[in-house]
Design a protein around this motif. Structure first.
Motif, PDB file in Angstrom:
ATOM      1  N   GLU A  40     -11.673  80.412  53.053  1.00  0.00           N
ATOM      2  CA  GLU A  40     -11.801  79.295  54.041  1.00  0.00           C
ATOM      3  C   GLU A  40     -10.409  79.162  54.857  1.00  0.00           C
ATOM      4  O   GLU A  40     -10.524  78.964  55.956  1.00  0.00           O
ATOM      5  CB  GLU A  40     -12.184  77.943  53.210  1.00  0.00           C
ATOM      6  CG  GLU A  40     -12.710  76.668  54.193  1.00  0.00           C
ATOM      7  CD  GLU A  40     -13.950  76.915  54.831  1.00  0.00           C
ATOM      8  OE1 GLU A  40     -14.464  75.978  55.427  1.00  0.00           O
ATOM      9  OE2 GLU A  40     -14.663  78.257  54.733  1.00  0.00           O
TER      10      GLU A  40
ATOM     11  N   LEU B 282      -9.464  79.532  58.480  1.00  0.00           N
ATOM     12  CA  LEU B 282      -9.006  78.225  59.496  1.00  0.00           C
ATOM     13  C   LEU B 282      -7.417  78.910  60.186  1.00  0.00           C
ATOM     14  O   LEU B 282      -7.424  78.557  61.265  1.00  0.00           O
ATOM     15  CB  LEU B 282      -8.299  77.125  58.314  1.00  0.00           C
ATOM     16  CG  LEU B 282      -7.236  76.111  58.759  1.00  0.00           C
ATOM     17  CD1 LEU B 282      -8.050  75.232  59.864  1.00  0.00           C
ATOM     18  CD2 LEU B 282      -6.798  75.375  57.647  1.00  0.00           C
TER      19      LEU B 282
ATOM     20  N   VAL C 228     -12.569  77.860  61.844  1.00  0.00           N
ATOM     21  CA  VAL C 228     -12.799  76.591  61.212  1.00  0.00           C
ATOM     22  C   VAL C 228     -12.060  75.411  61.697  1.00  0.00           C
ATOM     23  O   VAL C 228     -10.691  75.559  61.779  1.00  0.00           O
ATOM     24  CB  VAL C 228     -12.761  76.767  59.663  1.00  0.00           C
ATOM     25  CG1 VAL C 228     -12.960  75.395  58.840  1.00  0.00           C
ATOM     26  CG2 VAL C 228     -13.394  77.632  59.087  1.00  0.00           C
ATOM     27  N   SER C 229     -12.501  74.288  61.886  1.00  0.00           N
ATOM     28  CA  SER C 229     -11.715  72.958  62.496  1.00  0.00           C
ATOM     29  C   SER C 229     -10.974  72.547  61.327  1.00  0.00           C
ATOM     30  O   SER C 229     -11.033  72.496  59.953  1.00  0.00           O
ATOM     31  CB  SER C 229     -12.784  72.031  62.916  1.00  0.00           C
ATOM     32  OG  SER C 229     -12.098  70.842  63.018  1.00  0.00           O
TER      33      SER C 229
ATOM     34  N   THR D 218      -9.961  69.421  60.664  1.00  0.00           N
ATOM     35  CA  THR D 218     -10.604  68.223  60.254  1.00  0.00           C
ATOM     36  C   THR D 218     -11.603  68.677  59.019  1.00  0.00           C
ATOM     37  O   THR D 218     -11.900  67.686  58.384  1.00  0.00           O
ATOM     38  CB  THR D 218     -11.207  67.419  61.220  1.00  0.00           C
ATOM     39  OG1 THR D 218     -12.228  68.248  61.985  1.00  0.00           O
ATOM     40  CG2 THR D 218     -10.128  67.085  62.261  1.00  0.00           C
ATOM     41  N   GLU D 219     -12.026  69.932  59.255  1.00  0.00           N
ATOM     42  CA  GLU D 219     -13.210  70.178  57.996  1.00  0.00           C
ATOM     43  C   GLU D 219     -12.907  70.995  57.047  1.00  0.00           C
ATOM     44  O   GLU D 219     -13.728  71.558  56.216  1.00  0.00           O
ATOM     45  CB  GLU D 219     -14.475  70.627  58.932  1.00  0.00           C
ATOM     46  CG  GLU D 219     -14.977  69.697  60.062  1.00  0.00           C
ATOM     47  CD  GLU D 219     -16.068  70.287  61.050  1.00  0.00           C
ATOM     48  OE1 GLU D 219     -16.351  71.427  60.724  1.00  0.00           O
ATOM     49  OE2 GLU D 219     -16.585  69.612  61.714  1.00  0.00           O
ATOM     50  N   ALA D 220     -11.641  71.657  57.031  1.00  0.00           N
ATOM     51  CA  ALA D 220     -11.203  72.496  56.215  1.00  0.00           C
ATOM     52  C   ALA D 220     -11.098  72.264  54.926  1.00  0.00           C
ATOM     53  O   ALA D 220     -11.455  72.987  53.645  1.00  0.00           O
ATOM     54  CB  ALA D 220     -10.032  73.409  56.737  1.00  0.00           C
TER      55      ALA D 220
ATOM     56  N   ALA E  21     -10.951  71.104  50.980  1.00  0.00           N
ATOM     57  CA  ALA E  21     -11.900  70.755  50.131  1.00  0.00           C
ATOM     58  C   ALA E  21     -11.454  69.600  49.409  1.00  0.00           C
ATOM     59  O   ALA E  21     -12.110  68.584  48.891  1.00  0.00           O
ATOM     60  CB  ALA E  21     -12.132  71.885  49.305  1.00  0.00           C
TER      61      ALA E  21
ATOM     62  N   GLN F  11      -7.644  66.644  49.210  1.00  0.00           N
ATOM     63  CA  GLN F  11      -6.549  66.432  50.007  1.00  0.00           C
ATOM     64  C   GLN F  11      -5.807  65.098  48.816  1.00  0.00           C
ATOM     65  O   GLN F  11      -6.797  64.324  48.565  1.00  0.00           O
ATOM     66  CB  GLN F  11      -6.759  65.700  51.186  1.00  0.00           C
ATOM     67  CG  GLN F  11      -7.419  66.858  51.982  1.00  0.00           C
ATOM     68  CD  GLN F  11      -7.557  66.141  53.436  1.00  0.00           C
ATOM     69  OE1 GLN F  11      -7.176  65.226  53.893  1.00  0.00           O
ATOM     70  NE2 GLN F  11      -8.392  66.870  54.506  1.00  0.00           N
TER      71      GLN F  11
ATOM     72  N   ARG G 150      -2.549  66.537  57.413  1.00  0.00           N
ATOM     73  CA  ARG G 150      -2.830  66.958  59.081  1.00  0.00           C
ATOM     74  C   ARG G 150      -1.930  67.735  59.604  1.00  0.00           C
ATOM     75  O   ARG G 150      -2.281  68.903  60.239  1.00  0.00           O
ATOM     76  CB  ARG G 150      -3.280  65.584  59.876  1.00  0.00           C
ATOM     77  CG  ARG G 150      -3.697  65.854  61.133  1.00  0.00           C
ATOM     78  CD  ARG G 150      -3.825  64.552  61.970  1.00  0.00           C
ATOM     79  NE  ARG G 150      -4.599  64.887  63.437  1.00  0.00           N
ATOM     80  CZ  ARG G 150      -3.619  65.277  64.194  1.00  0.00           C
ATOM     81  NH1 ARG G 150      -2.340  65.681  64.156  1.00  0.00           N
ATOM     82  NH2 ARG G 150      -4.067  65.365  65.410  1.00  0.00           N
TER      83      ARG G 150
END
Length: 474
Positions: A436, A440, A445-446, A448-450, A452, A454, A462
């Motif tokens: 993943e 990215l 892959v965006s 904001t969705e990468a 799993a 944080q 960010r």
């Protein structure tokens, strides 16, 4: 109705065998004595005045009289149908009695317990199996042991996939090289490129001519926006050919563009120049120069030895040392191979864990520079509490945890590319899967969705995720 040509319905069971002498009236008009000079089948070719049974067809012949019965002294020419036993008056034969079952084995407890392993492997005889299973219904300890043994057998007999093991090629090559090491080995930093180009070439050899024109959409991030470009399978290989040409030029090899001039020495400009110069859309013929160039690159870096890894390879707006450039080319080869595999419905897996770890390490080492570039261009605002630190000193740090095969942990300095990541100055923690994270960094892959997981400073997280996506390009 009588006379010639009359159709007489008769039963074949009562039909004579063609000997006119059977009627007992030899020499009568319309009859001919059979003297054995011709076969019975010759009656089929006789004159139309005789029917198939050998009787006359005239009005006064025996054929118009009552049908004579068969001669008991002669066998019929056509065998009679066999009668079924059920149609007769004789009683049906009695069914055979099944053999009496064998007496069950009587075994002692310790013998039955010793047979549990063979029973779990289905290696017992029928009598032993019956004895063991009867015993399991009465003995709880043996039943528990049998259950554990059956579960162990299930682990030993895992279902095997029909697909080849992805690591088969690596194991075979390692075995061959252990037996006979090469006189000129491939540098470790060039083996991922060698492996990924070989995997892609195997994919290309499996597809047909029509699939080379399947549409493929190249995706990447530019100025924090998802960007894409439509091309074909052949166009993707042409793109890899032209960008690999940057490494070829640095090594003194021929430029695949030839006489074509690009507007800038960047991967995108070189690709666009190659596509524009083609009179027709690229076809499968582009595979040969791409594969020959990949062989030339690996061969050249092998002959130059490990010292050539520090050679600079310019990418237009930035440059990479040769050992990182070869990793970069291996990474892009894998990413675009997945694009092609998706277009032609071809199964394609990630690189080996060892090579995947090298690619992740390259992206992690490029993140501090990408963060600095984004701050200079205004895409990342200075975070609260950020301060410049001397080169080689620890500063604010983000812990990047990569899970799965090829994973690990990297400490990313946030304040300056020259700073050192330190666990004592950690302000954020991000966890991603290895594949993943690579997607990215490829812009598939965006940001904001990468991630799993944080934890910590959201703004720093960010910035790092968008910096990873900014590493992508066409």
């Amino acid at each position: 109705m009588s006379g010639a040509g009359r159709f007489e319905a008769h039963d074949e069971q009562d039909e004579p065998d063609g000997d006119e002498g059977e009627t007992g009236q030899e020499g009568e008009e319309g009859q001919e004595e059979y003297d054995g000079s011709r076969k019975p089948d010759d009656d089929m070719d006789a004159d139309n005045s005789h029917d198939r049974g050998g009787y006359g067809g005239s009005g006064d012949g025996p054929g118009n009289g009552p049908t004579p019965g068969p001669d008991p002294g002669r066998s019929p020419r056509i065998p009679m149908p066999r009668s079924s036993v059920e149609d007769g008056d004789r009683p049906l034969p009695a069914p055979e009695e099944p053999p009496p079952p064998a007496p069950p084995l009587v075994l002692e407890h310790h013998v039955l317990k010793a047979l549990l392993g063979a029973w779990a492997l289905a290696a017992c005889s029928a009598e032993e199996t019956l004895a063991v299973e009867d015993h399991l219904g009465d003995c709880g300890s043996c039943a528990d042991e049998a259950l554990r043994l059956r579960e162990a057998v299930g682990l030993l007999q895992r279902p095997e996939s029909l697909d080849l093991d992805p690591g088969l090629r690596t194991r075979v090559l390692e075995s061959c090289l252990d037996r006979r090491p090469p006189r000129i080995p491939v540098p470790a930093w060039a083996t991922p490129y060698d492996a990924e180009t070989a995997r892609l070439d195997a994919l290309l050899q499996d597809i047909g001519d029509a699939e080379w024109h399947r549409p493929v959409r190249l995706r990447w991030f530019e100025a924090d926006e998802a960007t894409s470009r439509r091309t074909t399978v052949a166009g993707v290989i042409a793109h890899l050919l032209t960008v690999d040409g940057l490494v070829a030029i640095a090594l003194g090899l021929d430029d695949p563009l030839g006489e074509v001039t690009a507007e800038a020495p960047t991967p995108t400009a070189r690709t666009e120049a190659y596509w524009r110069a083609s009179h027709f859309p690229p076809t499968r013929s582009v595979r040969v120069p791409w594969r020959e160039q990949s062989h030339d690159l690996v061969r050249t870096v092998s002959f130059t030895g490990g010292g050539a890894g520090r050679l600079a390879v310019p990418y237009g707006v930035f440059e990479l040392p040769l050992h990182d450039a070869m990793l970069d080319r291996a990474f892009e080869c894998w990413v675009h191979a997945e694009d092609i595999a998706d277009a032609v419905d071809y199964p394609y897996g990630p690189p080996s864990p060892r090579h995947l770890n090298r690619m992740i390490d390259l992206a992690a080492r490029m993140l501090p520079t990408a963060l600095a570039v984004r701050r200079r261009t205004g895409l990342a605002s200075p975070a609260h509490g950020r301060h410049l630190v001397p080169a080689g000193e620890p500063g604010r740090t983000l812990r990047l945890e990569i899970e799965g095969h090829g994973g690990g942990e990297w400490l990313i300095p946030l304040d300056s590319p020259a700073a050192i990541g330190s666990a004592d100055h950690e302000i954020a923690h991000v966890a991603l899967d290895g594949v993943e994270f690579c997607r990215l960094a490829a812009g598939h892959v965006s940001p904001t969705e990468a991630a799993a997981g944080q934890l910590g400073d959201r703004e720093a997280i960010r910035d790092v995720l968008f910096a990873a996506a900014s590493l992508s390009r066409m």
